[in-house]
Design an enzyme around this catalytic site. Structure first.
Site, PDB file in Angstrom:
ATOM      1  N   LYS A 135     -17.272  23.117 -16.713  1.00 21.94           N
ATOM      2  CA  LYS A 135     -16.032  23.640 -17.370  1.00 21.94           C
ATOM      3  C   LYS A 135     -15.011  24.162 -16.249  1.00 21.94           C
ATOM      4  O   LYS A 135     -13.920  23.953 -16.404  1.00 21.94           O
ATOM      5  CB  LYS A 135     -16.405  24.519 -18.376  1.00 21.94           C
ATOM      6  CG  LYS A 135     -16.886  23.921 -19.738  1.00 21.94           C
ATOM      7  CD  LYS A 135     -16.166  22.712 -20.347  1.00 21.94           C
ATOM      8  CE  LYS A 135     -17.013  22.016 -21.193  1.00 21.94           C
ATOM      9  NZ  LYS A 135     -16.351  20.931 -21.986  1.00 21.94           N
ATOM     10  N   ASP A 136     -15.386  24.649 -15.075  1.00 16.24           N
ATOM     11  CA  ASP A 136     -14.549  25.101 -13.988  1.00 16.24           C
ATOM     12  C   ASP A 136     -13.630  23.670 -13.787  1.00 16.24           C
ATOM     13  O   ASP A 136     -12.468  23.863 -13.457  1.00 16.24           O
ATOM     14  CB  ASP A 136     -15.068  25.117 -12.799  1.00 16.24           C
ATOM     15  CG  ASP A 136     -16.040  26.513 -12.783  1.00 16.24           C
ATOM     16  OD1 ASP A 136     -15.950  27.164 -13.817  1.00 16.24           O
ATOM     17  OD2 ASP A 136     -16.451  26.921 -11.690  1.00 16.24           O
TER      18      ASP A 136
END
Ligand code: PMP
Length: 344
Positions: free
Chosen positions: A48-49
Protein backbone atom coordinates in the site's frame (compact mmCIF):
# COMPACT_ATOMS: atom_id res chain seq x y z
CA UNK A 1 19.48 10.09 -2.70
CA UNK A 2 22.96 11.43 -1.94
CA UNK A 3 25.10 9.15 -4.16
CA UNK A 4 28.37 10.19 -2.53
CA UNK A 5 27.28 9.32 0.99
CA UNK A 6 24.86 6.54 -0.01
CA UNK A 7 22.23 8.09 2.20
CA UNK A 8 18.52 8.31 1.41
CA UNK A 9 16.93 11.75 1.68
CA UNK A 10 13.87 10.32 3.41
CA UNK A 11 11.99 7.07 3.93
CA UNK A 12 9.81 7.54 0.82
CA UNK A 13 12.78 6.84 -1.44
CA UNK A 14 12.55 3.24 -0.25
CA UNK A 15 9.02 2.68 -1.55
CA UNK A 16 8.88 0.01 -4.27
CA UNK A 17 11.74 -1.97 -5.83
CA UNK A 18 10.94 -4.84 -3.50
CA UNK A 19 12.86 -8.10 -3.94
CA UNK A 20 11.69 -11.19 -5.76
CA UNK A 21 12.70 -14.16 -3.61
CA UNK A 22 12.74 -17.77 -4.80
CA UNK A 23 10.55 -20.15 -2.81
CA UNK A 24 12.69 -23.20 -2.15
CA UNK A 25 10.71 -25.49 0.12
CA UNK A 26 7.02 -24.70 0.31
CA UNK A 27 6.55 -25.30 -3.45
CA UNK A 28 9.20 -28.02 -3.88
CA UNK A 29 6.70 -30.73 -4.86
CA UNK A 30 5.20 -28.64 -7.67
CA UNK A 31 6.33 -28.34 -11.30
CA UNK A 32 7.89 -24.97 -12.13
CA UNK A 33 9.80 -22.22 -10.34
CA UNK A 34 8.04 -20.04 -7.79
CA UNK A 35 9.09 -16.55 -6.69
CA UNK A 36 7.61 -14.31 -4.01
CA UNK A 37 7.38 -10.55 -4.53
CA UNK A 38 7.86 -9.59 -0.91
CA UNK A 39 6.06 -6.29 -0.36
CA UNK A 40 6.93 -6.23 3.36
CA UNK A 41 10.26 -4.73 2.22
CA UNK A 42 8.45 -1.45 1.58
CA UNK A 43 9.16 0.99 4.46
CA UNK A 44 5.51 0.87 5.61
CA UNK A 45 5.73 -2.94 5.39
CA UNK A 46 3.13 -3.38 2.64
CA UNK A 47 2.27 -2.88 -1.03
CA UNK A 48 0.00 0.00 0.00
CA UNK A 49 3.01 2.33 0.22
CA UNK A 50 2.99 2.31 -3.57
CA UNK A 51 -0.58 3.55 -3.92
CA UNK A 52 -0.32 6.09 -1.08
CA UNK A 53 2.76 7.68 -2.66
CA UNK A 54 1.45 7.52 -6.22
CA UNK A 55 -2.00 8.96 -5.48
CA UNK A 56 -0.63 11.75 -3.28
CA UNK A 57 2.06 12.74 -5.80
CA UNK A 58 -0.53 12.70 -8.59
CA UNK A 59 -2.71 15.09 -6.55
CA UNK A 60 0.35 17.32 -6.04
CA UNK A 61 1.06 17.38 -9.78
CA UNK A 62 -2.60 18.22 -10.48
CA UNK A 63 -2.29 21.12 -8.01
CA UNK A 64 -4.99 19.69 -5.73
CA UNK A 65 -2.69 19.26 -2.71
CA UNK A 66 -0.56 21.94 -1.10
CA UNK A 67 1.56 21.59 2.09
CA UNK A 68 -0.70 21.66 5.12
CA UNK A 69 -3.68 20.21 3.24
CA UNK A 70 -5.47 17.09 4.40
CA UNK A 71 -5.57 13.51 3.14
CA UNK A 72 -8.57 11.38 4.08
CA UNK A 73 -9.19 7.64 3.87
CA UNK A 74 -11.39 4.98 5.44
CA UNK A 75 -9.12 2.19 6.60
CA UNK A 76 -7.41 0.95 9.72
CA UNK A 77 -5.26 -1.37 7.66
CA UNK A 78 -2.17 -1.16 5.53
CA UNK A 79 -3.40 1.74 3.38
CA UNK A 80 -4.02 3.92 6.43
CA UNK A 81 -0.53 3.28 7.72
CA UNK A 82 1.05 4.06 4.34
CA UNK A 83 -0.94 7.29 3.90
CA UNK A 84 0.06 8.37 7.41
CA UNK A 85 3.73 7.71 6.57
CA UNK A 86 3.63 9.67 3.31
CA UNK A 87 1.72 12.51 5.00
CA UNK A 88 4.39 12.95 7.67
CA UNK A 89 7.20 13.28 5.15
CA UNK A 90 5.29 15.56 2.81
CA UNK A 91 3.69 17.72 5.50
CA UNK A 92 0.00 16.87 5.18
CA UNK A 93 -2.65 16.25 7.78
CA UNK A 94 -3.87 12.66 7.68
CA UNK A 95 -7.42 11.78 8.77
CA UNK A 96 -8.50 8.15 8.89
CA UNK A 97 -12.13 7.24 9.54
CA UNK A 98 -12.11 3.68 10.85
CA UNK A 99 -14.65 1.19 12.11
CA UNK A 100 -15.00 0.54 15.84
CA UNK A 101 -14.30 -3.10 14.92
CA UNK A 102 -10.64 -2.18 14.29
CA UNK A 103 -8.28 -3.54 16.93
CA UNK A 104 -6.79 -1.06 19.44
CA UNK A 105 -3.32 -2.10 18.21
CA UNK A 106 -4.11 -0.96 14.70
CA UNK A 107 -5.60 2.35 15.84
CA UNK A 108 -2.55 2.97 18.05
CA UNK A 109 -0.21 2.26 15.12
CA UNK A 110 -1.99 4.88 13.01
CA UNK A 111 -1.83 7.41 15.84
CA UNK A 112 1.86 6.62 16.31
CA UNK A 113 2.32 7.67 12.68
CA UNK A 114 0.67 11.02 13.37
CA UNK A 115 -2.79 10.30 11.91
CA UNK A 116 -5.98 11.77 13.35
CA UNK A 117 -8.29 8.78 13.77
CA UNK A 118 -12.11 9.00 13.83
CA UNK A 119 -13.53 5.80 15.28
CA UNK A 120 -17.02 5.30 13.80
CA UNK A 121 -19.69 2.76 14.84
CA UNK A 122 -19.28 -0.57 13.03
CA UNK A 123 -22.89 -1.73 13.04
CA UNK A 124 -24.51 0.98 10.94
CA UNK A 125 -25.16 0.85 7.20
CA UNK A 126 -22.75 2.54 4.78
CA UNK A 127 -25.24 5.36 4.06
CA UNK A 128 -25.82 6.13 7.77
CA UNK A 129 -24.28 9.58 8.54
CA UNK A 130 -22.27 7.95 11.38
CA UNK A 131 -20.62 5.32 9.17
CA UNK A 132 -16.94 5.69 8.40
CA UNK A 133 -17.77 6.11 4.69
CA UNK A 134 -20.17 8.99 5.45
CA UNK A 135 -17.78 10.63 7.92
CA UNK A 136 -14.88 10.53 5.41
CA UNK A 137 -17.10 11.87 2.63
CA UNK A 138 -18.44 14.69 4.80
CA UNK A 139 -14.96 15.73 6.00
CA UNK A 140 -13.72 15.70 2.39
CA UNK A 141 -16.62 17.89 1.24
CA UNK A 142 -16.12 20.32 4.12
CA UNK A 143 -12.34 20.66 3.73
CA UNK A 144 -11.17 22.60 0.72
CA UNK A 145 -7.93 21.18 -0.66
CA UNK A 146 -8.45 17.77 0.88
CA UNK A 147 -7.92 14.55 -1.04
CA UNK A 148 -10.05 11.47 -0.44
CA UNK A 149 -8.00 8.45 -1.47
CA UNK A 150 -11.06 6.14 -1.77
CA UNK A 151 -8.87 3.18 -2.79
CA UNK A 152 -11.70 0.86 -3.89
CA UNK A 153 -12.98 3.39 -6.45
CA UNK A 154 -9.83 5.25 -7.46
CA UNK A 155 -8.32 4.27 -10.82
CA UNK A 156 -4.96 5.68 -9.68
CA UNK A 157 -4.74 2.62 -7.44
CA UNK A 158 -4.39 0.55 -10.64
CA UNK A 159 -2.00 3.10 -12.17
CA UNK A 160 0.38 2.84 -9.20
CA UNK A 161 0.91 -0.86 -9.84
CA UNK A 162 1.02 -0.41 -13.63
CA UNK A 163 3.85 2.08 -13.10
CA UNK A 164 5.85 0.15 -10.49
CA UNK A 165 4.92 -3.45 -9.54
CA UNK A 166 4.37 -4.57 -13.15
CA UNK A 167 7.68 -3.30 -14.61
CA UNK A 168 9.61 -4.51 -11.55
CA UNK A 169 8.32 -8.07 -11.97
CA UNK A 170 8.87 -8.02 -15.74
CA UNK A 171 12.49 -6.89 -15.29
CA UNK A 172 13.23 -9.15 -12.31
CA UNK A 173 12.09 -12.23 -14.27
CA UNK A 174 13.74 -11.00 -17.51
CA UNK A 175 10.31 -11.33 -19.10
CA UNK A 176 10.15 -15.06 -18.37
CA UNK A 177 7.18 -14.89 -15.98
CA UNK A 178 4.36 -17.26 -17.05
CA UNK A 179 1.87 -16.82 -14.15
CA UNK A 180 1.04 -14.04 -11.68
CA UNK A 181 -0.78 -15.02 -8.48
CA UNK A 182 -2.16 -12.12 -6.45
CA UNK A 183 -4.81 -11.58 -3.81
CA UNK A 184 -7.59 -9.24 -4.81
CA UNK A 185 -9.04 -6.74 -2.34
CA UNK A 186 -9.44 -3.40 -4.05
CA UNK A 187 -8.01 -5.25 -7.05
CA UNK A 188 -5.46 -2.51 -7.66
CA UNK A 189 -2.41 -4.75 -7.29
CA UNK A 190 -3.58 -7.52 -9.60
CA UNK A 191 -5.16 -5.20 -12.19
CA UNK A 192 -2.29 -2.73 -12.53
CA UNK A 193 0.38 -5.44 -12.54
CA UNK A 194 -1.65 -7.48 -15.04
CA UNK A 195 -2.15 -4.54 -17.38
CA UNK A 196 1.61 -4.01 -17.54
CA UNK A 197 2.54 -7.70 -17.85
CA UNK A 198 -0.09 -8.38 -20.53
CA UNK A 199 1.13 -5.33 -22.47
CA UNK A 200 4.50 -7.11 -22.66
CA UNK A 201 3.18 -10.67 -23.18
CA UNK A 202 -0.55 -11.31 -23.39
CA UNK A 203 -0.07 -15.03 -22.67
CA UNK A 204 0.96 -14.47 -19.06
CA UNK A 205 -1.75 -16.03 -16.90
CA UNK A 206 -3.17 -13.71 -14.25
CA UNK A 207 -4.82 -15.55 -11.37
CA UNK A 208 -6.59 -13.77 -8.53
CA UNK A 209 -7.11 -15.14 -5.03
CA UNK A 210 -10.53 -14.57 -3.50
CA UNK A 211 -12.09 -15.53 -0.15
CA UNK A 212 -15.10 -17.74 0.46
CA UNK A 213 -17.73 -15.21 1.53
CA UNK A 214 -16.72 -12.65 -1.12
CA UNK A 215 -18.55 -11.76 -4.35
CA UNK A 216 -15.46 -11.23 -6.54
CA UNK A 217 -14.95 -14.65 -8.18
CA UNK A 218 -18.63 -15.04 -9.03
CA UNK A 219 -18.73 -11.53 -10.50
CA UNK A 220 -15.73 -12.36 -12.68
CA UNK A 221 -17.52 -15.41 -14.04
CA UNK A 222 -21.00 -13.94 -14.51
CA UNK A 223 -20.55 -10.14 -14.42
CA UNK A 224 -23.41 -10.15 -11.93
CA UNK A 225 -23.41 -9.14 -8.28
CA UNK A 226 -24.67 -12.10 -6.26
CA UNK A 227 -25.39 -11.10 -2.65
CA UNK A 228 -25.99 -14.75 -1.71
CA UNK A 229 -22.19 -15.27 -1.94
CA UNK A 230 -21.64 -12.96 1.04
CA UNK A 231 -20.92 -14.25 4.55
CA UNK A 232 -18.36 -13.34 7.23
CA UNK A 233 -14.78 -14.56 6.89
CA UNK A 234 -11.57 -13.85 8.75
CA UNK A 235 -8.89 -13.03 6.19
CA UNK A 236 -8.39 -9.24 6.09
CA UNK A 237 -7.61 -7.39 2.86
CA UNK A 238 -8.84 -10.07 0.50
CA UNK A 239 -12.24 -10.35 -1.22
CA UNK A 240 -15.13 -7.95 -0.89
CA UNK A 241 -18.90 -7.60 -0.44
CA UNK A 242 -19.09 -5.04 -3.28
CA UNK A 243 -17.56 -4.69 -6.75
CA UNK A 244 -14.61 -2.26 -6.62
CA UNK A 245 -14.02 -0.17 -9.74
CA UNK A 246 -10.29 -0.47 -8.94
CA UNK A 247 -10.53 -4.06 -10.21
CA UNK A 248 -10.17 -4.45 -13.98
CA UNK A 249 -11.79 -7.85 -14.43
CA UNK A 250 -10.89 -8.03 -18.13
CA UNK A 251 -7.19 -8.49 -17.34
CA UNK A 252 -7.71 -11.35 -14.89
CA UNK A 253 -7.90 -14.86 -16.35
CA UNK A 254 -9.47 -16.56 -13.38
CA UNK A 255 -9.94 -16.54 -9.60
CA UNK A 256 -9.36 -19.23 -6.98
CA UNK A 257 -11.11 -19.23 -3.61
CA UNK A 258 -9.27 -20.14 -0.41
CA UNK A 259 -10.44 -20.87 3.12
CA UNK A 260 -9.53 -18.97 6.30
CA UNK A 261 -8.11 -22.09 7.91
CA UNK A 262 -5.89 -23.30 5.08
CA UNK A 263 -4.64 -19.77 4.41
CA UNK A 264 -3.71 -19.35 8.08
CA UNK A 265 -1.75 -22.61 8.09
CA UNK A 266 -0.03 -21.64 4.83
CA UNK A 267 1.02 -18.27 6.31
CA UNK A 268 2.61 -20.07 9.27
CA UNK A 269 4.25 -22.56 6.92
CA UNK A 270 5.85 -19.76 4.84
CA UNK A 271 7.60 -18.56 8.01
CA UNK A 272 8.84 -21.99 9.05
CA UNK A 273 9.92 -23.17 5.58
CA UNK A 274 11.18 -20.04 3.84
CA UNK A 275 12.04 -17.85 6.84
CA UNK A 276 9.75 -15.16 5.50
CA UNK A 277 7.56 -13.56 8.17
CA UNK A 278 4.64 -12.36 6.07
CA UNK A 279 0.92 -11.73 6.53
CA UNK A 280 -2.33 -13.68 6.29
CA UNK A 281 -2.95 -12.90 2.61
CA UNK A 282 0.53 -14.16 1.69
CA UNK A 283 -0.68 -17.43 3.20
CA UNK A 284 -3.85 -17.14 1.10
CA UNK A 285 -1.75 -16.68 -2.04
CA UNK A 286 0.39 -19.75 -1.29
CA UNK A 287 -2.77 -21.71 -0.49
CA UNK A 288 -4.04 -20.71 -3.94
CA UNK A 289 -0.77 -21.92 -5.49
CA UNK A 290 -1.18 -25.30 -3.76
CA UNK A 291 -4.72 -25.66 -5.17
CA UNK A 292 -3.64 -24.62 -8.67
CA UNK A 293 -0.70 -27.06 -8.59
CA UNK A 294 -3.08 -29.87 -7.57
CA UNK A 295 -5.22 -28.96 -10.61
CA UNK A 296 -2.15 -29.32 -12.85
CA UNK A 297 -2.05 -25.65 -13.87
CA UNK A 298 1.78 -25.46 -13.76
CA UNK A 299 4.42 -27.38 -15.71
CA UNK A 300 8.21 -27.67 -15.43
CA UNK A 301 8.71 -24.50 -17.52
CA UNK A 302 6.36 -22.37 -15.41
CA UNK A 303 7.82 -19.27 -13.77
CA UNK A 304 5.27 -18.23 -11.21
CA UNK A 305 5.34 -14.92 -9.33
CA UNK A 306 3.31 -14.80 -6.12
CA UNK A 307 2.67 -11.44 -4.45
CA UNK A 308 3.18 -11.40 -0.66
CA UNK A 309 1.35 -8.15 0.27
CA UNK A 310 2.51 -7.40 3.83
CA UNK A 311 4.48 -8.29 6.95
CA UNK A 312 3.67 -10.89 9.60
CA UNK A 313 4.04 -8.47 12.52
CA UNK A 314 0.54 -7.11 11.77
CA UNK A 315 -0.96 -10.52 12.66
CA UNK A 316 0.60 -11.29 16.04
CA UNK A 317 -2.80 -11.44 17.74
CA UNK A 318 -4.29 -13.52 14.93
CA UNK A 319 -2.57 -16.01 12.62
CA UNK A 320 0.65 -16.01 14.66
CA UNK A 321 -1.15 -16.45 17.99
CA UNK A 322 -1.62 -20.12 18.91
CA UNK A 323 -4.45 -19.00 21.19
CA UNK A 324 -6.31 -17.31 18.32
CA UNK A 325 -5.73 -20.30 16.05
CA UNK A 326 -7.19 -22.62 18.71
CA UNK A 327 -10.16 -20.34 19.28
CA UNK A 328 -10.97 -20.43 15.57
CA UNK A 329 -10.83 -24.24 15.68
CA UNK A 330 -7.89 -24.18 13.26
CA UNK A 331 -5.95 -26.73 15.32
CA UNK A 332 -8.85 -29.19 15.57
CA UNK A 333 -7.34 -31.65 13.13
CA UNK A 334 -4.24 -31.99 15.36
CA UNK A 335 -3.79 -34.75 17.90
CA UNK A 336 -4.58 -34.02 21.55
CA UNK A 337 -0.83 -34.12 22.40
CA UNK A 338 0.02 -31.62 19.68
CA UNK A 339 -2.79 -29.32 20.81
CA UNK A 340 -1.56 -29.48 24.44
CA UNK A 341 1.98 -28.74 23.33
CA UNK A 342 0.92 -25.45 21.81
CA UNK A 343 -1.13 -24.28 24.79
CA UNK A 344 0.35 -21.70 27.10
N1 PMP B 1 -3.40 -8.25 1.31
C1 PMP B 1 -3.54 -7.32 2.26
C2 PMP B 1 -3.02 -7.60 3.63
C3 PMP B 1 -4.17 -6.12 1.97
O1 PMP B 1 -4.31 -5.18 2.93
C4 PMP B 1 -4.68 -5.92 0.68
C5 PMP B 1 -5.39 -4.63 0.36
N2 PMP B 1 -6.75 -4.58 0.69
C6 PMP B 1 -4.53 -6.92 -0.29
C7 PMP B 1 -3.87 -8.08 0.06
C8 PMP B 1 -5.08 -6.81 -1.69
O2 PMP B 1 -4.48 -5.81 -2.45
P1 PMP B 1 -5.38 -4.96 -3.43
O3 PMP B 1 -6.23 -4.05 -2.59
O4 PMP B 1 -4.39 -4.19 -4.25
O5 PMP B 1 -6.22 -5.87 -4.24
Amino acid sequence: MDEKLQVFDNVLQLVGNTPLIKLNKITKDFDGDFYAKVEAFNPGHSSKDRIALHIIEEAERAGVLKPGDTIIETTSGNTGFSIAMVSIIKGYECILAVSSKSSPDKIDALKAMGAKVYVCPAHVSADDPRSYYSVAKRLHEEMKGSVYINQYFNSSNIDAHFATTGPEIWNQTKGEITHLIACSGTGGTISGTARYLKSQNKDIQIIGIDAYGSVIQKYHETREFDASEIYPYRIEGLGKNLIPSATDFDYIDRFVKVTDEESAHSAREIATTEGLFVGYTSGAAVQGVKQLAAEGVFNKDSKVVVIFPDHGSRYMSKVFSDKWMSEQGFFDSQTKEEAQAIEY
